[in-house]
Design an enzyme around this catalytic site. Sequence first.
Site, mmCIF file in Angstrom:
data_model
loop_
_atom_site.group_PDB
_atom_site.id
_atom_site.type_symbol
_atom_site.label_atom_id
_atom_site.label_comp_id
_atom_site.label_asym_id
_atom_site.label_seq_id
_atom_site.Cartn_x
_atom_site.Cartn_y
_atom_site.Cartn_z
ATOM 1 N N LYS A 147 0.725 -1.091 0.023
ATOM 2 C CA LYS A 147 0.100 -0.124 -0.033
ATOM 3 C C LYS A 147 0.951 1.082 0.052
ATOM 4 O O LYS A 147 2.021 0.990 0.537
ATOM 5 C CB LYS A 147 -0.816 -0.054 1.330
ATOM 6 N N HIS A 150 0.958 6.777 3.348
ATOM 7 C CA HIS A 150 0.116 8.065 3.140
ATOM 8 C C HIS A 150 0.530 9.177 4.201
ATOM 9 O O HIS A 150 1.395 9.042 5.131
ATOM 10 C CB HIS A 150 -1.111 7.789 3.322
ATOM 11 N N HIS A 153 1.099 8.206 7.780
ATOM 12 C CA HIS A 153 2.303 7.628 7.994
ATOM 13 C C HIS A 153 3.360 8.498 8.219
ATOM 14 O O HIS A 153 4.349 8.783 8.958
ATOM 15 C CB HIS A 153 2.762 6.572 6.931
HETATM 16 N N1 ARG Z 1 0.347 -0.514 10.046
HETATM 17 C C1 ARG Z 1 -0.469 0.209 10.830
HETATM 18 C C2 ARG Z 1 -1.281 1.340 10.079
HETATM 19 O O1 ARG Z 1 -0.571 1.620 8.962
HETATM 20 C C3 ARG Z 1 0.246 0.683 12.160
HETATM 21 C C4 ARG Z 1 0.764 -0.055 13.041
HETATM 22 C C5 ARG Z 1 1.200 0.757 14.237
HETATM 23 N N2 ARG Z 1 1.886 -0.084 15.356
HETATM 24 C C6 ARG Z 1 1.423 -1.190 15.889
HETATM 25 N N3 ARG Z 1 2.062 -1.751 16.922
HETATM 26 N N4 ARG Z 1 0.229 -1.375 15.818
HETATM 27 O O2 ARG Z 1 -2.241 1.803 10.352
#
Ligand code: ARG
Length: 603
Positions: A147, A150, A153
């Site tokens: 993906k 964005h 992030h």
């Molecule tokens: N990959 C997730 C997202 O894009 C964020 C992960 C954050 N960290 C965790 N340990 N859940 O929303």
Amino acid sequence: MFEIYKAINNQLNEALDTAFAKEALAAKEAGESLDPQLMRASKPEFGDFQVNGALTLAKKIKQPPRHIAETIIRQLEKNSRFNDLCYPPKLAGPGFINLTIKNESLIQELSVRLKDKHLGVPRVTNSYTEKKLKPIIVDFSSPNIAKEMHVGHLRSTIIGDSIARVLSFRGYEVLRLNHVGDWGTQFGMLITYLKLVIPEALTTANLINIGDLVDFYRKAKKQFDDDEYFQQCSREEVVRLQQGNKESLEAWRLLCEQSRQEFQKIYDRLDIKLCERGESFYNPFLMDVVTDLKELGLLVEDEGAQCVFLEGITGKEGKALPLIVQKSDGGFNYATTDLAAIRYRLRFPPNGDGAGRIIYVTDSGQANHFSSVFQVAKRAEWIPEKCKLEHVPFGLVQGEDGKKLKTRSGETVRLKDLLDEAIERAKVDIEKRLHEENREESQEFIDHVSSTIGIGAVKYADLSQNRTTNYQFSFDRMLSLQGNTAPYLLYALVRIAGINRKGGDFDIFKKPLQFSKPQEWILIRELLKFDDVILVVEEELLPNRLCSYLFELSQTFNRFYDQIPVLKAQEPARSSRLALCQLTRDVLKKGLDLLGISTLERM
Ligand code: ARG
């Protein structure tokens, strides 16, 4: 002025204990203490600190507050260390005590900081506790494979990096973990789809680019939703992957690598270091989560899924909501992975990280996820005493219209384009300025300055907002030379570098420091706040506090520099003022560094 604050606070406590020995003892027996409530003065005319405690102590001590305050003052004045530090205390209003630090003490503190590379910020050291300090994990950025990364992030990346920098500066060992979404049902979907349309991509590196991959992902998702047979194949593919089928693993690895390269480009441009440890890392520990929760009696089967019913988190009809840790098809999910990650991160090496604090930087939309996961970990007693798990939420990035950030044609904004545009606009500004000032500069200079300003502006605009609110993205605002912006702060540094170039030698202060102007004392007091601000950021994890401070410091410096001669002054004023310029430079530079922003000598 944390050290000074601590010293005064001790002296106050001593004074209270001596003057009100009986009451202090009674309080102690009740497990309390007589709190002087020392804080920073709310207005400059009140001095540096104010003591508010007399008002609340009035009941406990059964004397009028003003009388209590007077007694404290008399007691304080008997203390020679206090008299060295402060001018005689002043009683104010219904029982406040105002304290002002002596000029000599300020100068002494200033001299210490001029020589201190750490600029007065205390370091945590292992010797405090005699045990080794536990590392802190900052879990940030964490985009998802296949993906696009964005703007959410981007916020996580910028905020997380700054928090990690502040904690490292304080002396903690910091693990910067990139919890990449690299596992789960989306891979079943994606691999099944690619097998149909471009099977070579699953065996050849770099055959498709990230743009294609994102597109394939979208199409795969659509087919998954529309086509039952495709769904079935995707599920089987996930199972193959989880069972470690070689072909599936290889395809998965290639897809991850493709995304990783793309993410890395963004990290390089932002100068951000991360240690990738994606969700897949915790795969071997997922089943243990379920088994252990079952053993603890926390698991309930609900419609075929294994879940923990949450306490205090209810759904529509007031019924407790479940946190699913194993789906009815046997699969695990985002929450299971986070539970396994918590255990691994808290467990001691070599089977874990032995962390003492875990900080998760994500948008506030995930607040429920984290509070649920933290609750289950707590109830399972997986969190050792004194260890802290914290979700650091942030708001959405919006366009200037207050709506979700979009390109002009209505598409989601790609990070690469966003950074390019910031740099491009910074370049236009610089070229215009050079033209107006009739300055000739090399292309290399222009490129370097525009990229430093462009990237710095994007970071600063994000960090200077209180992260919990939504944030309106505006190139015009973030690139402005006026206001609380990166260019404004960078420009203050450029001014100081100019003083230095014009003959104001720094780093050679043999002459005694001597000050006479109010602007000097105001700047000194502002400079000495740096350590307090860093400690607050460490505690509250709000980088905007640091931004506000740096902005305030730049403004104070500019006022000082506009109103008082530096280079043209006579000694000892000249070198004393140069010393203030030097410390302002060092604090601003360090402060910006802690925000992840590089600085310039000229712009
Ligand atoms: N990959 C997730 C997202 O894009 C964020 C992960 C954050 N960290 C965790 N340990 N859940 O929303």
